[in-house]
Design a protein around this motif. Structure first.
Motif, PDB file in Angstrom:
ATOM      1  N   ALA A 141      22.934  -5.333   4.610  1.00 41.64           N
ATOM      2  CA  ALA A 141      23.311  -4.090   3.941  1.00 41.64           C
ATOM      3  C   ALA A 141      24.822  -3.919   3.908  1.00 41.64           C
ATOM      4  CB  ALA A 141      22.663  -2.903   4.654  1.00 41.64           C
ATOM      5  N   GLU A 142      25.489  -4.207   5.019  1.00 40.12           N
ATOM      6  CA  GLU A 142      26.950  -4.102   5.058  1.00 40.12           C
ATOM      7  C   GLU A 142      27.599  -5.089   4.096  1.00 40.12           C
ATOM      8  OE1 GLU A 142      27.850  -4.760   9.129  1.00 40.12           O
ATOM      9  OE2 GLU A 142      27.346  -2.718   9.761  1.00 40.12           O
ATOM     10  N   SER A 143      27.027  -6.292   3.997  1.00 39.09           N
ATOM     11  CA  SER A 143      27.567  -7.283   3.076  1.00 39.09           C
ATOM     12  C   SER A 143      27.422  -6.819   1.630  1.00 39.09           C
ATOM     13  CB  SER A 143      26.841  -8.617   3.278  1.00 39.09           C
ATOM     14  OG  SER A 143      27.259  -9.567   2.328  1.00 39.09           O
ATOM     15  N   ARG A 144      26.286  -6.206   1.298  1.00 38.22           N
ATOM     16  CA  ARG A 144      26.078  -5.720  -0.069  1.00 38.22           C
ATOM     17  C   ARG A 144      27.016  -4.563  -0.385  1.00 38.22           C
ATOM     18  NH1 ARG A 144      19.427  -5.882  -0.656  1.00 38.22           N
ATOM     19  NH2 ARG A 144      19.272  -8.178  -0.828  1.00 38.22           N
ATOM     20  N   ALA A 148      29.663  -4.589  -3.361  1.00 33.76           N
ATOM     21  CA  ALA A 148      29.703  -3.540  -4.377  1.00 33.76           C
ATOM     22  C   ALA A 148      31.097  -2.921  -4.476  1.00 33.76           C
ATOM     23  CB  ALA A 148      28.670  -2.453  -4.053  1.00 33.76           C
ATOM     24  N   ALA A 149      31.730  -2.694  -3.325  1.00 36.67           N
ATOM     25  CA  ALA A 149      33.079  -2.136  -3.327  1.00 36.67           C
ATOM     26  C   ALA A 149      34.065  -3.096  -3.989  1.00 36.67           C
ATOM     27  CB  ALA A 149      33.514  -1.825  -1.900  1.00 36.67           C
ATOM     28  N   THR A 154      37.337  -4.631  -8.692  1.00 36.61           N
ATOM     29  CA  THR A 154      37.626  -5.589  -9.756  1.00 36.61           C
ATOM     30  C   THR A 154      37.473  -4.942 -11.126  1.00 36.61           C
ATOM     31  OG1 THR A 154      36.857  -7.397  -8.352  1.00 36.61           O
ATOM     32  CG2 THR A 154      36.983  -7.824 -10.713  1.00 36.61           C
ATOM     33  N   HIS A 155      36.408  -4.130 -11.287  1.00 32.81           N
ATOM     34  CA  HIS A 155      36.179  -3.438 -12.564  1.00 32.81           C
ATOM     35  C   HIS A 155      37.313  -2.473 -12.877  1.00 32.81           C
ATOM     36  CE1 HIS A 155      34.119  -1.296 -15.772  1.00 32.81           C
ATOM     37  NE2 HIS A 155      34.328  -0.167 -15.114  1.00 32.81           N
ATOM     38  N   ASP A 214      38.887   9.178 -11.276  1.00 32.25           N
ATOM     39  CA  ASP A 214      37.434   9.048 -11.422  1.00 32.25           C
ATOM     40  C   ASP A 214      36.856   8.126 -10.368  1.00 32.25           C
ATOM     41  OD1 ASP A 214      37.539  10.726 -13.580  1.00 32.25           O
ATOM     42  OD2 ASP A 214      37.573   9.115 -15.085  1.00 32.25           O
ATOM     43  N   ALA A 215      37.655   7.136  -9.920  1.00 30.27           N
ATOM     44  CA  ALA A 215      37.180   6.215  -8.884  1.00 30.27           C
ATOM     45  C   ALA A 215      37.106   6.910  -7.552  1.00 30.27           C
ATOM     46  CB  ALA A 215      38.114   5.024  -8.787  1.00 30.27           C
TER      47      ALA A 215
END
Length: 215
Positions: A141-144, A148-149, A154-155, A214-215
């Motif tokens: 879970a921590e890796s995911r 995601a962060a 990157t986005h 917004d981020a």
């Protein structure tokens, strides 16, 4: 560590008066090897074969002096999920439970004690497997969350880059047009192009700030 040391020392103290010097020395070597294997494989994370050596030594101590090898057997049962793949860990736990049962029967351990010890090792191993699975689930879970962060960063970086690239391209066009107009002496039109470039720069900066907010 203290539990392992106590079991090893008690085995030697119990066997030496009964077996004499040769037998006592043999039990001492067995106890030392068992302690070293369990400490190296379970406590200090050594290679997996040390757990097998510790298991065999624990069964040997239990055969020579009943109950003295239980410390090693319980340590093995609790450690294998963290040191070995699931299939090998389950196999070693099964050998642990079968071995303690057979040795206990051979030394004529009371049935109640035999059942209690076997169930205890089984319960200990199940608890260890569950705790290990919880640890793996939390790490996943921590890796995911980290992935995601990172993907979000990157986005955002790509979006900001696109905004700035578009604004700068438009500014260059207007500034180049302003330069040509000023070279021809058309001051009003040149100033109008410069003002447009300034408005584009401000618009790009505001969009960049809005993306950050917004981020």
């Amino acid at each position: 560590m203290a539990y392992l040391l106590y079991g090893s020392a008690y085995a030697v103290a119990d066997a030496w008066p009964r077996l004499g010097w040769p037998g006592g020395a043999g039990v001492f070597v067995l106890a030392a090897v068992t302690f070293a294997a369990c400490a190296g494989g379970a406590v200090f994370g050594g290679p997996g074969y040390l757990l097998v050596v510790g298991l065999a030594g624990g069964l040997g101590l239990h055969a020579v002096a009943p109950y003295t090898g239980l410390a090693a057997l319980f340590v093995i049962a609790f450690t294998v999920p963290y040191r070995l793949p699931v299939r090998w860990a389950a196999t070693l736990v099964a050998v642990d439970m079968a071995g303690i049962t057979l040795v206990s029967l051979a030394v004529r351990l009371p049935v109640a004690a035999l059942i209690g010890v076997t169930i205890g090792i089984g319960y200990c191993s199940i608890l260890a497997f569950l705790l290990h699975q919880i640890t793996l689930t939390r790490q996943l879970a921590e890796s995911r969350v980290r992935e995601a962060a990172q993907a979000e960063r990157t986005h955002l970086a790509r979006e900001i880059h696109d905004i700035l690239a578009h604004a700068q391209s438009a500014q260059i066009v207007h500034l180049e047009g302003a330069r040509l107009l000023l070279e021809r002496g058309d001051l009003p039109a040149g100033l109008d192009r410069v003002n447009r470039a300034v408005r584009l720069a401000r618009s790009g900066l505001e969009e960049t700030r809005r993306v950050d907010w917004d981020a």
